[in-house]
Design an enzyme around this catalytic site. Structure first.
Site, short mmCIF file in Angstrom:
data_model
loop_
_atom_site.label_atom_id
_atom_site.label_comp_id
_atom_site.label_asym_id
_atom_site.label_seq_id
_atom_site.Cartn_x
_atom_site.Cartn_y
_atom_site.Cartn_z
N LYS A 197 0.88 -1.17 0.00
CA LYS A 197 0.00 0.00 0.00
C LYS A 197 0.92 1.21 0.00
CE LYS A 197 -4.27 0.90 2.63
NZ LYS A 197 -5.05 1.35 1.54
N PHE A 227 -0.14 6.66 -3.05
CA PHE A 227 -1.18 6.95 -4.05
C PHE A 227 -1.92 5.72 -4.56
CE2 PHE A 227 2.60 9.66 -4.91
CZ PHE A 227 2.12 10.83 -4.35
N LYS A 282 -0.57 -2.35 -9.92
CA LYS A 282 -0.63 -1.19 -9.03
C LYS A 282 -1.89 -0.41 -9.42
CE LYS A 282 2.44 2.39 -7.29
NZ LYS A 282 3.77 2.96 -7.37
N ASP A 339 12.40 9.17 -4.25
CA ASP A 339 11.80 8.53 -3.07
C ASP A 339 12.47 7.18 -2.83
OD1 ASP A 339 10.16 8.40 -0.89
OD2 ASP A 339 8.39 7.70 -1.99
#
Ligand code: ADE
Length: 664
Positions: A355, A358, A381, A481
C-alpha cells in the site's frame, strides 16, 4: 650587403638540395601503399565496424593505388574482399570517393541488384578496419581485435539516430537524414522509423526494434516490408506515424504516400513492393477477406502475445543483447505501453501486497489463454481516478524503453480501467517482496550484501545515466523517493527499483517553473539535508542525483546492518529510529541538519575488511555537502573493487571472514 646576398643564395641552394634529396630518398624507400589483400572471406563485425580478418598485407604494384574493401552480406554473413586499387578506376563499376581518408568508411551502392558497400583509404593497411559511418566524437569506436570476436550472422543494418528534428512534414517521401548506420544488436530486430510532432517541432526517430515487443505501445505489423511505409497511429497526443521494414537501411526513406507510386524509386526493392501493391489493387475482395481474418487472428494473438512475450533477464553489457531467461518468469515481458486496446488484459487480482501513498499493489494472475488454465504472476498497481497525476508520472517514466534494466522493475503495460474508475500499472511480480520486509525477516551473508547493494547501485546508476549500457542516449531520471520499501528483492536476491510516482525526468522537458516547484518531495526519513531544508539547487540536475545518492546510502546502511559480516546482528531497524515511528520533516531537520546525525556504524562492524571499505563509501555518500557525495556509478565501481579485494583477502584468510549464508 654582398655577404647577406651570398648567405641567401647559399641557403637557397642548400634548401633545394635538401628537399630534392629527401624526396629522392622517400621515392626510392617505398612510395607504394601497403594494403590488406584477400579474396572474399567472412569478416568480423560489431557495432559500427567490421574487421577484414585478412592476414595478407601486400605492397601495391601501382604507386597511385590506395587500399580498398568491398563488403556484402551472404545469408546474413558479412563477406569482405580487400585489395589495392587505383582510385581513378571504378571498382565493381563504382567510382571510389574519399580515398584520401585514413579511415575506410563504407558507402552503400546498388550494383546489379545487389547491395554492396565499398570503401577506400590511404594509409598502412587502412582497409583492415571498415567503418559503417564516418567517425564522430558522439560515439566511441571500440577497436576490435581478432581474438575478441567471432564471425557471426550479421543482424539487420538500420539507420539508428534515435531522435532528431526534421524538415519532413509527413507528406510524400522523406529522407531520415540520419547518417548513422548501425548493426542491430539482435537478429530479430528490424528497422523502424517514427515521425511525430512534439511541441510544434517535427521529429524523426530511427531505431532497430524487435517486432515481438511493442513500439510506443504499438505492435508492428509491417516489419516484413521492404520499404518503410508510414502509417498514422491514432489515439496519440500528437500527430504520430510509424513504419517498419526488413531490408538494409530501409528506414532511411520514409513513404508517407502509398508505395504504389513512390517518386524516384528506381531500386529493385521498390519494384518488388510496387508489384505487391498492384496485386492488392487487383484483388480488393481477397484483401477484405484477409483483413477480416487477420483482425480475428490479431485479436487472438494479442492475448497470447502479452502472455508469452520473451522473458528478459537483463542486458548483456558486452553485446547489449537482451538476455532471455525462462526461469525468472516474473521479470518478464518488456512492454512499455499503454494498453489502448479496448479489450483489457485477462487479469485476476489475488491479494494486496503493498500500500503506497497513491496506490495499492496486488499480486495477480495474468491468464495465458481463454481455454488455458496456466497463468503468469504479475503485480498490479491500482490508482484511484483522483491519483491520475501519479499514475501518469509513473507510466511516463516507464514508457521510456531505454529505462529497461535488470535492476529496474520490469513494466508490462498501463490500463485505464474505466468501468472500475481506476488506473492500472501492470509489472513483474517479485515473490520476495520489498527490501524492508526482506531485511526484517532475514539475516544475510557478505555475498548477499554485495549482490543486493551492488544491484541497488547499478539500478540507481542506470536511472541517473544519460546513456544506456549500449551507449544509446536516455533521459537521466531522479527517483526522489529511494528507500528500502521502494526496492524489490528478486528471486536471485538482486534488487530492482520500483515506485516511480515521484520521479523526475532530468531532461529539457521541464520548464523552469516546474523545476522550481519540484523541491521537497520524498519520505522525510530518507531526505537529504538540502531537501529537508528546501535548499536544493533546482537548476542543476546533478542536485537531484546527489539527493538520491544520500537516500541510497541509508538503504546500503540498512542492508549492511543485517549482514552477518558485521558480527552481532541486531533486529532490523530503519535509519533514524524505530519502524513504527512516523518521522516528520521538522524532527528530521533537527537530527540530520542541526546535529548532523547519521545512522550509527559501530567500530565492531569494521573488523570485516569488506564492511569497513563499504562503510567508508556509505559515509562518502551521505556527506552533508551534496557536491562531496560519490555518484551511484562510483558506488557500482566501489562494489567491484571491494569484491576483488575480498577475493584476495579470503584466499589469504578464508576462515576469519564471513561465510556468506543467509538465514531466516
Ligand atoms: N510490492 C510492490 N510492488 C511489487 C511487485 N512488483 N512485486 C512484489 N511486491 C511488490
Amino acid at each position: 650587403m654582398e655577404r647577406v646576398m651570398e648567405r641567401v643564395a647559399f641557403g637557397s641552394v642548400l634548401l633545394v638540395c635538401l628537399v630534392s634529396g629527401a624526396s629522392a630518398l622517400l621515392h626510392t624507400a617505398n612510395p607504394h601503399a601497403v594494403c590488406k589483400s584477400c579474396d572474399p572471406q567472412p569478416a568480423i563485425c560489431k557495432s559500427y565496424q567490421c574487421i577484414a580478418n585478412c592476414s595478407f598485407p601486400k605492397v601495391c604494384p601501382n604507386p597511385d593505388d590506395v587500399c580498398a574493401a568491398v563488403w556484402w552480406r551472404e545469408d546474413g554473413v558479412v563477406m569482405v574482399e580487400t585489395m589495392c586499387h587505383d582510385p581513378m578506376q571504378p571498382l565493381y563499376g563504382v567510382k571510389l570517393d574519399n580515398f584520401s581518408s585514413s579511415d575506410c568508411v563504407l558507402t552503400i551502392r546498388f550494383v546489379k541488384g545487389r547491395i554492396l558497400r565499398l570503401c577506400a583509404c590511404t594509409g598502412h593497411e587502412c582497409n583492415e578496419h571498415m567503418l559503417l559511418n564516418k567517425p564522430d566524437n558522439d560515439y566511441d569506436l571500440v577497436l576490435l581485435r581478432t581474438s575478441e570476436t567471432k564471425v557471426f550472422r550479421l543482424p539487420q543494418l538500420c539507420k539508428f539516430c534515435d531522435v532528431e528534428s526534421t524538415a519532413c512534414n509527413a507528406t510524400g517521401v522523406c529522407e531520415s537524414s540520419c547518417n548513422i548506420t548501425s548493426i542491430c544488436e539482435n537478429p530479430d530486430e528490424v528497422c523502424v522509423s517514427a515521425w511525430r510532432r512534439s511541441e510544434g517541432n517535427a521529429i524523426i526517430e530511427t531505431v532497430c526494434h524487435n517486432p515481438a515487443l511493442p513500439f510506443y505501445g504499438q505492435y508492428l505489423t509491417d516489419y516484413n516490408n521492404t520499404v518503410c511505409q508510414m502509417k498514422q497511429v491514432e489515439d496519440m497526443k500528437e500527430e504520430f506515424y510509424i513504419c517498419s521494414c526488413n531490408e538494409e537501411e530501409c528506414n532511411d526513406r520514409l513513404f508517407f504516400t502509398d508505395v504504389s507510386s513512390p517518386p524516384g524509386t528506381e531500386s529493385p526493392l521498390s519494384k518488388r513492393s510496387l508489384r505487391s501493391v498492384l496485386l492488392v489493387s487487383l484483388f480488393p475482395v481477397l484483401i477484405a477477406v484477409v483483413v477480416l481474418l487477420s483482425a480475428f487472428y490479431c485479436f487472438h494473438m494479442f492475448h497470447q502475445h502479452n502472455l508469452k512475450a520473451p522473458k528478459t533477464k537483463g542486458i548483456d553489457s558486452e553485446t547489449c543483447a537482451i538476455i532471455v531467461s525462462d526461469d525468472d518468469r516474473s521479470d518478464s515481458s518488456s512492454a512499455n505501453s499503454l494498453n489502448h486496446n479496448t479489450e483489457l488484459l485477462p487479469i485476476q487480482l489475488d491479494a494486496i501486497v503493498g500500500k503506497g501513498r497513491f496506490a495499492e499493489v496486488y499480486r495477480a494472475k495474468l491468464k495465458q489463454g481463454a481455454k488455458d488454465e496456466s497463468f503468469q504472476k504479475v503485480a498490479v498497481k491500482i490508482f484511484p481516478y483522483e491519483e491520475y497525476a501519479s499514475w501518469k508520472t509513473e507510466w511516463e517514466i516507464f514508457s521510456d524503453t531505454e529505462l529497461r534494466h535488470e535492476n529496474v522493475l520490469q513494466f508490462l503495460t498501463a490500463e485505464d480501467r474505466k468501468a472500475e474508475q481506476c488506473y492500472w500499472l501492470i509489472t513483474a511480480y517479485h515473490e520476495r517482496g520489498n527490501l524492508q520486509e526482506f531485511l526484517t525477516q532475514h539475516v544475510i551473508g557478505w555475498d548477499e550484501l554485495c549482490r543486493m547493494g551492488g544491484s541497488l547501485a547499478r539500478g540507481v546508476a542506470h536511472l541517473h545515466a544519460d546513456r544506456t549500457l549500449c551507449g544509446r542516449s536516455k533521459a537521466p531520471i531522479a527517483h526522489r523517493d529511494l528507500k528500502s520499501a521502494n526496492v524489490l528483492v528478486k528471486a536471485d536476491l538482486s534488487c530492482c527499483l520500483c515506485d516511480f510516482g515521484l520521479s523526475l525526468r532530468l531532461d529539457n522537458s521541464m520548464s523552469p517553473e516546474e523545476l522550481a516547484n519540484s523541491g521537497q518531495v520524498g519520505t522525510a526519513r530518507y531526505m537529504a539535508p538540502e531537501v529537508l531544508e528546501s535548499r536544493m539547487d533546482l537548476e542543476n540536475i546533478e542536485s537531484f542525483k546527489q539527493a538520491d545518492v544520500y537516500s541510497m546510502a541509508l538503504v546500503l546502511w540498512e542492508i549492511t546492518s543485517r549482514c552477518s559480516a558485521i558480527g552481532d546482528v541486531r533486529e532490523y531497524k530503519p535509519p533514524f529510529g524505530k519502524l513504527k515511528d512516523h518521522l516528520c520533516v521538522e524532527s528530521m531537520k533537527d537530527d540530520v541538519i542541526r546535529d548532523e546525525l547519521r545512522p550509527e556504524i559501530p567500530a565492531s562492524w569494521t573488523n570485516h575488511t569488506g564492511v569497513q571499505l563499504l562503510c567508508s563509501s556509505i559515509e562518502e555518500c551521505w556527506d552533508h555537502d551534496p557536491e562531496a557525495r560519490l555518484t551511484a556509478q562510483c558506488i557500482v565501481e566501489r562494489f567491484s573493487e571491494i569484491s576483488s579485494t575480498m577475493i584476495s583477502v579470503s584466499s589469504d584468510d578464508k576462515s576469519a571472514q564471513d561465510s556468506g549464508n543467509y538465514e531466516k
